[in-house]
Design a protein around this motif. Structure first.
Motif, mmCIF file in Angstrom:
data_model
loop_
_atom_site.group_PDB
_atom_site.id
_atom_site.type_symbol
_atom_site.label_atom_id
_atom_site.label_comp_id
_atom_site.label_asym_id
_atom_site.label_seq_id
_atom_site.Cartn_x
_atom_site.Cartn_y
_atom_site.Cartn_z
ATOM 1 N N ILE A 76 0.819 -1.215 0.000
ATOM 2 C CA ILE A 76 0.000 0.000 0.000
ATOM 3 C C ILE A 76 0.847 1.256 0.000
ATOM 4 N N ASN A 77 0.510 2.151 -0.930
ATOM 5 C CA ASN A 77 0.965 3.533 -0.864
ATOM 6 C C ASN A 77 -0.291 4.358 -0.592
ATOM 7 N N PRO A 78 -0.462 4.792 0.647
ATOM 8 C CA PRO A 78 -1.713 5.462 1.004
ATOM 9 C C PRO A 78 -1.784 6.919 0.551
ATOM 10 N N GLY A 79 -0.726 7.405 -0.154
ATOM 11 C CA GLY A 79 -0.728 8.813 -0.547
ATOM 12 C C GLY A 79 -0.826 9.698 0.688
ATOM 13 N N GLY A 80 -1.523 10.796 0.564
ATOM 14 C CA GLY A 80 -1.639 11.747 1.672
ATOM 15 C C GLY A 80 -2.341 11.183 2.897
ATOM 16 N N LEU A 81 -3.109 10.101 2.720
ATOM 17 C CA LEU A 81 -3.796 9.492 3.875
ATOM 18 C C LEU A 81 -2.805 8.901 4.879
ATOM 19 N N THR A 82 -1.580 8.672 4.403
ATOM 20 C CA THR A 82 -0.504 8.214 5.299
ATOM 21 C C THR A 82 -0.430 9.068 6.562
ATOM 22 N N HIS A 83 -0.586 10.360 6.348
ATOM 23 C CA HIS A 83 -0.288 11.334 7.394
ATOM 24 C C HIS A 83 -1.526 11.773 8.165
ATOM 25 N N THR A 84 -2.696 11.222 7.783
ATOM 26 C CA THR A 84 -3.945 11.730 8.369
ATOM 27 C C THR A 84 -4.899 10.654 8.878
ATOM 28 N N VAL A 102 4.603 1.723 1.180
ATOM 29 C CA VAL A 102 5.526 2.222 0.166
ATOM 30 C C VAL A 102 5.334 3.717 -0.027
ATOM 31 N N HIS A 103 6.441 4.441 -0.121
ATOM 32 C CA HIS A 103 6.408 5.846 -0.560
ATOM 33 C C HIS A 103 7.439 6.025 -1.655
ATOM 34 N N ILE A 104 6.995 6.575 -2.749
ATOM 35 C CA ILE A 104 7.884 6.779 -3.900
ATOM 36 C C ILE A 104 8.964 7.802 -3.549
ATOM 37 N N SER A 105 8.551 8.886 -2.942
ATOM 38 C CA SER A 105 9.493 9.955 -2.577
ATOM 39 C C SER A 105 10.044 9.697 -1.180
ATOM 40 N N ASP A 106 11.151 10.390 -0.889
ATOM 41 C CA ASP A 106 11.713 10.298 0.464
ATOM 42 C C ASP A 106 11.002 11.321 1.346
ATOM 43 N N PHE A 113 5.246 17.801 7.778
ATOM 44 C CA PHE A 113 3.970 17.083 7.946
ATOM 45 C C PHE A 113 3.987 15.718 7.256
ATOM 46 N N ARG A 114 4.965 15.471 6.378
ATOM 47 C CA ARG A 114 5.056 14.151 5.738
ATOM 48 C C ARG A 114 5.917 13.170 6.544
ATOM 49 N N HIS A 115 6.500 13.628 7.642
ATOM 50 C CA HIS A 115 7.412 12.754 8.396
ATOM 51 C C HIS A 115 6.671 11.744 9.257
HETATM 52 O O1 CA2 Z 1 5.991 9.540 -1.843
HETATM 53 C C1 CA2 Z 1 4.876 9.002 -1.881
HETATM 54 O O2 CA2 Z 1 4.643 7.962 -2.490
HETATM 55 C C2 CA2 Z 1 3.695 9.665 -1.167
HETATM 56 O O3 CA2 Z 1 2.960 8.645 -0.506
HETATM 57 C C3 CA2 Z 1 2.864 10.315 -2.248
HETATM 58 C C4 CA2 Z 1 1.714 11.168 -1.711
HETATM 59 C C5 CA2 Z 1 2.198 12.127 -0.630
HETATM 60 O O4 CA2 Z 1 1.073 12.800 -0.057
HETATM 61 C C6 CA2 Z 1 2.954 11.414 0.455
HETATM 62 O O5 CA2 Z 1 3.407 12.372 1.389
HETATM 63 C C7 CA2 Z 1 4.143 10.670 -0.125
HETATM 64 C C8 CA2 Z 1 1.052 11.992 -2.813
HETATM 65 C C9 CA2 Z 1 0.674 11.264 -4.044
HETATM 66 C C10 CA2 Z 1 0.341 12.246 -5.114
HETATM 67 O O6 CA2 Z 1 0.955 11.829 -6.302
HETATM 68 C C11 CA2 Z 1 1.076 12.720 -7.323
HETATM 69 C C12 CA2 Z 1 1.752 12.273 -8.421
HETATM 70 C C13 CA2 Z 1 1.941 13.107 -9.491
HETATM 71 C C14 CA2 Z 1 1.432 14.392 -9.465
HETATM 72 C C15 CA2 Z 1 0.743 14.824 -8.373
HETATM 73 C C16 CA2 Z 1 0.566 13.998 -7.287
#
Ligand code: CA2
Length: 146
Positions: A76-84, A102-106, A113-115
């Motif tokens: 699972i990559n929960p996106g922003g829901l990770t933090h909320t 999983v998170h794509i970015s560091d 707020f992403r930590h």
């Molecule tokens: O690094 C990640 O995978 C995240 O889970 C991605 C989330 C972000 O809120 C987390 O803090 C880290 C956001 C996903 C949004 O993805 C986009 C991709 C392309 C353009 C815009 C948003």
């Protein structure tokens, strides 16, 4: 009964935008690429993958609940829901399946707020900041623990 050899892949809000914006943070691969990378890594280990992406928390929670029936683990990559989201955490702990976060970015090199992750202490595996190949790493690490 034999165990199903299936993983659920969950991608949360806005991950459908992958490859269309913010390539400096998330790369140029699309959600379809992520789903293929995950399925290929799983297939090499004898697993298949059911993929879901939604921008709606309840849809994700319903998919996690349904995984109880026929999956042995969740990536699972929960996106922003990770933090909320306490609700997403409760769904994952509620079904009791091992899961990889999983998170794509560091996220630790980004805004404060992403930590924090509501999943960090209950995830079986965490892969952070490894780009989209992090999904393949997550599959391999998770399957090694199943
Ligand atoms: O690094 C990640 O995978 C995240 O889970 C991605 C989330 C972000 O809120 C987390 O803090 C880290 C956001 C996903 C949004 O993805 C986009 C991709 C392309 C353009 C815009 C948003």
């Amino acid at each position: 009964m034999t165990q199903p050899h299936r993983l659920l892949l969950v991608n949360g809000p806005n991950l459908n935008l992958l490859g269309t914006r913010e390539p400096g943070i998330y790369g140029t691969e699309t959600l379809a690429d992520v789903e293929r990378i995950t399925a290929d890594a799983a297939s090499a280990l004898g697993y298949d993958v059911r993929a879901v992406q939604s921008n709606h928390e309840g849809v994700l929670i319903d998919a996690i609940h349904a995984a109880r029936e026929d999956c042995t683990g969740i990536v699972i990559n929960p996106g922003g829901l990770t933090h909320t989201s306490v609700a997403l955490r409760d769904a994952l702990t509620g079904v009791g399946l091992p899961f990889a976060e999983v998170h794509i970015s560091d996220v630790y090199r980004r805004e404060e707020f992403r930590h924090f992750s509501y999943l960090h202490d209950v995830a079986t595996v965490r892969v952070v900041g490894r780009g989209v190949q992090g999904y393949a790493e997550a599959v391999r690490e998770l399957v090694s623990k199943l």
